[in-house]
Design a protein around this motif. Structure first.
Motif, PDB file in Angstrom:
ATOM      1  N   SER A  42      12.994  -0.470   1.695  1.00 14.59           N
ATOM      2  CA  SER A  42      11.720   0.163   1.353  1.00 14.59           C
ATOM      3  C   SER A  42      11.844   1.675   1.458  1.00 14.59           C
ATOM      4  N   VAL A  43      10.916   2.374   0.803  1.00 16.28           N
ATOM      5  CA  VAL A  43      10.960   3.837   0.758  1.00 16.28           C
ATOM      6  C   VAL A  43       9.668   4.423   1.314  1.00 16.28           C
ATOM      7  N   VAL A  44       9.801   5.455   2.151  1.00 14.29           N
ATOM      8  CA  VAL A  44       8.662   6.253   2.615  1.00 14.29           C
ATOM      9  C   VAL A  44       8.845   7.646   2.042  1.00 14.29           C
ATOM     10  N   PHE A  45       7.874   8.095   1.236  1.00 15.83           N
ATOM     11  CA  PHE A  45       8.008   9.372   0.545  1.00 15.83           C
ATOM     12  C   PHE A  45       7.452  10.519   1.376  1.00 15.83           C
ATOM     13  N   GLN A  46       7.708  11.732   0.876  1.00 17.34           N
ATOM     14  CA  GLN A  46       7.367  12.952   1.613  1.00 17.34           C
ATOM     15  C   GLN A  46       5.862  13.126   1.812  1.00 17.34           C
ATOM     16  N   ASP A  47       5.099  12.949   0.747  1.00 23.45           N
ATOM     17  CA  ASP A  47       3.672  13.252   0.803  1.00 23.45           C
ATOM     18  C   ASP A  47       2.854  11.977   0.651  1.00 23.45           C
ATOM     19  N   PRO A  48       2.269  11.457   1.736  1.00 23.35           N
ATOM     20  CA  PRO A  48       1.506  10.213   1.634  1.00 23.35           C
ATOM     21  C   PRO A  48       0.268  10.358   0.759  1.00 23.35           C
ATOM     22  N   ALA A  49      -0.220  11.577   0.600  1.00 23.77           N
ATOM     23  CA  ALA A  49      -1.416  11.784  -0.224  1.00 23.77           C
ATOM     24  C   ALA A  49      -1.158  11.404  -1.669  1.00 23.77           C
ATOM     25  N   THR A  50       0.071  11.605  -2.152  1.00 25.51           N
ATOM     26  CA  THR A  50       0.412  11.238  -3.523  1.00 25.51           C
ATOM     27  C   THR A  50       1.072   9.861  -3.598  1.00 25.51           C
ATOM     28  N   ALA A  51       1.648   9.384  -2.488  1.00 20.95           N
ATOM     29  CA  ALA A  51       2.299   8.072  -2.487  1.00 20.95           C
ATOM     30  C   ALA A  51       1.285   6.929  -2.441  1.00 20.95           C
ATOM     31  N   LEU A  52       0.105   7.194  -1.890  1.00 18.37           N
ATOM     32  CA  LEU A  52      -0.931   6.162  -1.776  1.00 18.37           C
ATOM     33  C   LEU A  52      -1.919   6.282  -2.929  1.00 18.37           C
ATOM     34  N   ASN A  53      -2.454   5.131  -3.353  1.00 19.03           N
ATOM     35  CA  ASN A  53      -3.464   5.115  -4.412  1.00 19.03           C
ATOM     36  C   ASN A  53      -4.800   5.571  -3.820  1.00 19.03           C
ATOM     37  N   PRO A  54      -5.372   6.679  -4.312  1.00 16.05           N
ATOM     38  CA  PRO A  54      -6.593   7.211  -3.700  1.00 16.05           C
ATOM     39  C   PRO A  54      -7.809   6.302  -3.867  1.00 16.05           C
ATOM     40  N   ARG A  55      -7.728   5.319  -4.773  1.00 15.53           N
ATOM     41  CA  ARG A  55      -8.874   4.446  -5.041  1.00 15.53           C
ATOM     42  C   ARG A  55      -8.761   3.089  -4.359  1.00 15.53           C
ATOM     43  N   MET A  56      -7.688   2.879  -3.609  1.00 17.86           N
ATOM     44  CA  MET A  56      -7.489   1.597  -2.927  1.00 17.86           C
ATOM     45  C   MET A  56      -7.694   1.754  -1.435  1.00 17.86           C
ATOM     46  N   THR A  57      -8.370   0.792  -0.820  1.00 16.93           N
ATOM     47  CA  THR A  57      -8.550   0.825   0.630  1.00 16.93           C
ATOM     48  C   THR A  57      -7.209   0.560   1.313  1.00 16.93           C
ATOM     49  N   VAL A  58      -7.160   0.873   2.594  1.00 16.65           N
ATOM     50  CA  VAL A  58      -5.941   0.620   3.363  1.00 16.65           C
ATOM     51  C   VAL A  58      -5.560  -0.849   3.297  1.00 16.65           C
ATOM     52  N   GLN A  59      -6.534  -1.745   3.396  1.00 22.14           N
ATOM     53  CA  GLN A  59      -6.241  -3.170   3.340  1.00 22.14           C
ATOM     54  C   GLN A  59      -5.559  -3.541   2.032  1.00 22.14           C
ATOM     55  N   ASP A  60      -6.062  -3.036   0.915  1.00 23.86           N
ATOM     56  CA  ASP A  60      -5.453  -3.351  -0.378  1.00 23.86           C
ATOM     57  C   ASP A  60      -4.088  -2.687  -0.541  1.00 23.86           C
ATOM     58  N   GLN A  61      -3.930  -1.478  -0.005  1.00 19.22           N
ATOM     59  CA  GLN A  61      -2.627  -0.797  -0.081  1.00 19.22           C
ATOM     60  C   GLN A  61      -1.551  -1.643   0.598  1.00 19.22           C
ATOM     61  N   LEU A  62      -1.896  -2.219   1.760  1.00 21.35           N
ATOM     62  CA  LEU A  62      -0.897  -2.965   2.540  1.00 21.35           C
ATOM     63  C   LEU A  62      -0.681  -4.371   1.992  1.00 21.35           C
ATOM     64  N   ALA A  63      -1.705  -4.952   1.405  1.00 21.93           N
ATOM     65  CA  ALA A  63      -1.574  -6.310   0.869  1.00 21.93           C
ATOM     66  C   ALA A  63      -0.902  -6.322  -0.501  1.00 21.93           C
ATOM     67  N   ASP A  64      -0.936  -5.184  -1.212  1.00 18.44           N
ATOM     68  CA  ASP A  64      -0.440  -5.137  -2.587  1.00 18.44           C
ATOM     69  C   ASP A  64       1.024  -5.564  -2.730  1.00 18.44           C
ATOM     70  N   PRO A  65       1.975  -5.067  -1.884  1.00 19.45           N
ATOM     71  CA  PRO A  65       3.365  -5.526  -2.034  1.00 19.45           C
ATOM     72  C   PRO A  65       3.506  -7.035  -1.854  1.00 19.45           C
ATOM     73  N   LEU A  66       2.707  -7.632  -0.965  1.00 18.54           N
ATOM     74  CA  LEU A  66       2.762  -9.075  -0.752  1.00 18.54           C
ATOM     75  C   LEU A  66       2.269  -9.820  -1.988  1.00 18.54           C
ATOM     76  N   ARG A  67       1.243  -9.272  -2.640  1.00 12.29           N
ATOM     77  CA  ARG A  67       0.730  -9.906  -3.858  1.00 12.29           C
ATOM     78  C   ARG A  67       1.737  -9.776  -5.006  1.00 12.29           C
ATOM     79  N   VAL A  68       2.341  -8.591  -5.131  1.00 10.67           N
ATOM     80  CA  VAL A  68       3.303  -8.362  -6.209  1.00 10.67           C
ATOM     81  C   VAL A  68       4.490  -9.316  -6.091  1.00 10.67           C
TER      82      VAL A  68
END
Length: 284
Positions: free
Chosen positions: A112-138
């Motif tokens: 897995s990859v952790v990028f430099q700027d989390p503000a751009t790495a995270l989807n601004p329209r998704m809640t934390v719960q959806d951000q974390l569940a998304d890889p499991l769904r994919v």
């Protein structure tokens, strides 16, 4: 020639031999066409030149060098975001230099990859719960109930309260966003994390907290890690081995303590002399 990973192979099952690198680069080169030169004879930029590098199970490899030295391009080759112009890339001993989409999915569940700027790495329209569940769904892992349980476990691992579940990235501090990004990188139980300048966008006190978190996760989960930074003092704190890059080449690599206490290359000595130890008081 090494055998490619069959598409049906479970990537997690390949992690068995502690002496086999998770990712290995052999004589890797990356060349880009520059905007200078003529249409038919463009100039080329040699971003990476003849790099040999290994990610070993449970170990942290620090890559350090100034901006433009090729460290991020090298990491992108490791995780498949950049194709090597020359050389070979191996995943658990298997040649994946010309990896297929199936190979990328399997490798992506292990690295897995952790990028430099989390503000751009995270989807601004998704809640934390959806951000974390998304890889499991994919990756079609588990049910919604088991995914929800995993999301809550991830929050605990990175030290965030359950109240963060319904927050959007813009409602969190920089350090909290980076914790969410790290939690998302952990969602598929990876064996290795590539962290590309994960603390450079944070202030010193928060940087220390994130470094401590990564160090604790390495010990608790047995994670391998590639930690990339231009700050040799930051790399010193977390790494087992360090590779120093300059102008696309690895000019020195070795055990962290040995390399930093007895550097052999003038560029390494220059980095050490130019970097004040601002971080250590925050890490005690």
């Amino acid at each position: 020639m090494s055998e490619a990973i069959p598409a049906e192979t479970d990537a997690q099952s390949l992690i068995s031999d502690p002496d086999t690198p998770i990712i290995e680069l052999k004589n890797v080169e990356v060349t880009f066409k520059a905007r200078t030169g003529s249409l038919f004879r463009p100039n080329h930029v040699h971003a990476v030149q003849g790099v040999d590098m290994k990610i070993m199970p449970g170990k942290v490899l620090g890559i350090v060098g100034e901006s433009g030295c090729g460290k991020s391009t090298t990491a992108n080759v490791m995780c498949g975001l950049q194709v090597a112009t020359k050389g070979q890339v191996f995943f658990m001993g298997k040649d994946v230099t010309k990896r297929s989409a199936a190979h990328r999915r399997h490798i992506g569940s292990v690295v897995s990859v952790v990028f430099q700027d989390p503000a751009t790495a995270l989807n601004p329209r998704m809640t934390v719960q959806d951000q974390l569940a998304d890889p499991l769904r994919v990756h079609k892992i588990g049910t919604e109930e088991t995914r929800d349980k995993r999301v809550r476990e991830l929050l605990g691992l990175v030290g965030l309260p359950l109240s963060a579940l319904n927050a959007l990235p813009g409602q969190l501090s920089g350090g909290q966003r980076q914790r969410v990004a790290i939690a998302r990188a952990l969602s598929l139980h990876p064996k290795a994390i590539i962290a590309d300048e994960p603390t450079s966008a944070l202030d010193v006190s928060v940087r220390a907290q994130i470094l401590n978190l990564l160090s604790d996760l390495k010990k608790e989960l047995g994670l391998a890690m590639v930690f990339i930074s231009h700050d040799i003092q930051t790399v010193r704190y977390i790494s087992d081995r360090i590779a120093v890059m300059n102008a696309g080449k690895v000019v020195e690599e070795g055990d962290a303590d040995t390399l930093l206490n007895h550097p052999s290359d003038p560029y390494t000595r220059k980095l050490l002399g130019a970097a004040p130890s601002l971080l250590h008081p925050q890490l005690d």
